[in-house]
Design a protein around this motif. Structure first.
Motif, mmCIF file in Angstrom:
data_model
loop_
_atom_site.group_PDB
_atom_site.id
_atom_site.type_symbol
_atom_site.label_atom_id
_atom_site.label_comp_id
_atom_site.label_asym_id
_atom_site.label_seq_id
_atom_site.Cartn_x
_atom_site.Cartn_y
_atom_site.Cartn_z
ATOM 1 N N LEU A 80 9.748 2.442 -5.168
ATOM 2 C CA LEU A 80 9.002 3.392 -5.989
ATOM 3 C C LEU A 80 8.545 4.581 -5.151
ATOM 4 C CD1 LEU A 80 6.779 1.031 -8.172
ATOM 5 C CD2 LEU A 80 8.908 2.195 -8.811
ATOM 6 N N TRP A 128 0.036 2.035 -3.914
ATOM 7 C CA TRP A 128 1.362 1.439 -3.948
ATOM 8 C C TRP A 128 1.450 0.364 -2.872
ATOM 9 C CZ3 TRP A 128 3.780 6.914 -4.167
ATOM 10 C CH2 TRP A 128 3.832 7.332 -5.497
ATOM 11 N N MET A 138 11.504 6.789 -4.695
ATOM 12 C CA MET A 138 11.759 7.540 -5.917
ATOM 13 C C MET A 138 10.775 8.704 -6.047
ATOM 14 S SD MET A 138 11.784 6.218 -9.886
ATOM 15 C CE MET A 138 10.020 5.893 -9.908
ATOM 16 N N ARG A 139 9.517 8.452 -5.682
ATOM 17 C CA ARG A 139 8.509 9.519 -5.742
ATOM 18 C C ARG A 139 8.851 10.637 -4.768
ATOM 19 N NH1 ARG A 139 6.068 12.727 -7.920
ATOM 20 N NH2 ARG A 139 3.832 13.042 -7.940
ATOM 21 N N GLN A 196 6.628 -2.262 -2.918
ATOM 22 C CA GLN A 196 7.046 -1.276 -3.895
ATOM 23 C C GLN A 196 7.683 -0.062 -3.220
ATOM 24 O OE1 GLN A 196 3.178 -0.984 -5.926
ATOM 25 N NE2 GLN A 196 4.212 -1.649 -7.785
ATOM 26 N N GLU A 256 11.581 12.706 -6.360
ATOM 27 C CA GLU A 256 11.020 13.544 -7.428
ATOM 28 C C GLU A 256 10.261 14.736 -6.839
ATOM 29 O OE1 GLU A 256 8.604 10.833 -9.563
ATOM 30 O OE2 GLU A 256 10.248 10.021 -10.769
#
Length: 337
Positions: free
Chosen positions: A53, A46, A56-57, A50, A60
């Motif tokens: 992202l 990554w 977001m990971r 980014q 999650e």
């Protein structure tokens, strides 16, 4: 043995195979588990721009860890009848191996239970490398499961068979550090059922090349006497006074082979009877010590444990001797010069 167990996870079913065993041990010791998930932006390719992202990971991963601590569905009777286990989650960002090692230290874990491969087949090389680094540098015992192997989450399924762990010994003090961890693990997994520690000594093949058959028999006999003495100490609680090995059977055997690591794997997985002393049925796991050395010196010592780690399908309990830490800086200095 394990009162506070660290379980590294990556979201894959393979990594989750460590959970039942970790829970079993925690129940037996009235301990707790720590579920750790590491998001590694650099390893996952990554880019810095980014960052959203990555965030977001992380979210999650947090949801994933929380889901593992949620109560089981009503239909899963086995889970409902079991008492709850104290558990917590830890979400980290950074290098996977370094983060796991730091987490073990910061959470004061006294053991790590993990699966050697996770995520997907294309990334096995990377996850396997993480496992090797954790094994090599962890200051606490590591119980490593293999994705293609069995998981001894309790007593042997055949009530007439003991839960059996193989402990290879070469006569050195570091190798003997695995005995206490192995005996404790058996006590946790099979407290009321048969359990067996089998001590194995492998004599390298160069001994077989000796023309003096009497000398060869003498070496085998001495190895057998050494293993007999270790078995007696285990039974008399002299190796680890806090243990009660009355519930254990302690057996031993000596074999000759030109490849020590391969011999350990073969005997553990298939059982063996050779020219030597004793015989050996197949085992449910292996317990070894790693010398924790690096560079060229590792090939001479710790490489046997690492080769067993990569070669066996059985669970492998790896203990790092305490003295390794005292000499770690000295070894690094020697390698640099």
């Amino acid at each position: 043995m394990f009162k506070r167990i660290l379980v590294p996870l990556d979201g894959s079913p393979r990594a989750e195979r460590a959970l039942p065993l970790a829970k079993r041990i925690a129940r037996a010791t009235r301990g707790s588990i720590v579920l750790v998930y590491v998001v590694d932006p650099v390893s996952d390719l990554w880019a810095v721009e980014q960052a959203p992202l990555v965030e977001m990971r992380l979210r999650e991963a947090e949801m994933y860890l929380n889901s593992l601590l949620s109560p089981a569905p009503t239909g899963e009777e086995a889970e409902i009848t079991e008492p709850p286990i104290p558990a917590e989650t830890l979400l980290l960002r950074g290098s996977a191996a370094a983060s796991i090692l730091n987490a073990a230290s910061e959470t004061q874990a006294d053991g790590i239970v993990m699966c050697s491969h996770g995520q997907n087949a294309a990334s096995h090389w990377r996850i396997g490398g993480v496992a090797a680094k954790v094994v090599r540098h962890a200051k606490v015992p590591v119980l490593m499961l293999k994705e293609e192997g069995g998981v001894p989450a309790g007593p042997h399924p055949d009530a007439t068979e003991p839960l059996r762990v193989l402990v290879p010994l070469d006569g050195s003090a570091p190798a003997r550090t695995a005995l206490t961890s192995a005996a404790s693990l058996l006590a946790d997994l099979a407290p009321q059922t048969p359990a067996q520690l089998h001590l194995l000594h492998v004599i390298p093949a160069n001994v077989q090349l000796l023309e003096n058959e009497g000398r060869r028999r003498e070496l085998v006999q001495k190895a057998g006497e050494y293993l007999q003495s270790m078995a007696k100490k285990l039974k008399e609680s002299l190796v680890e006074p806090s243990l009660s090995p009355k519930n254990f059977m302690v057996t031993w055997s000596v074999i000759l082979d030109n490849d020590v690591a391969n011999a350990i794997v073969r005997v553990a997985e298939q059982g063996d009877t050779q020219d030597g002393l004793g015989s050996m049925p197949r085992c449910d796991g292996i317990a070894m010590a790693t010398h924790g050395l690096s560079g060229i010196r590792r090939w001479a010592m710790g490489s046997v444990t690492e080769r067993v780690l990569h070669g066996t399908r059985l669970p492998l309990l790896i203990t790092r001797p305490a003295w390794v830490e005292e000499h770690a800086e000295e070894e690094e200095t020697e390698e640099e010069t």
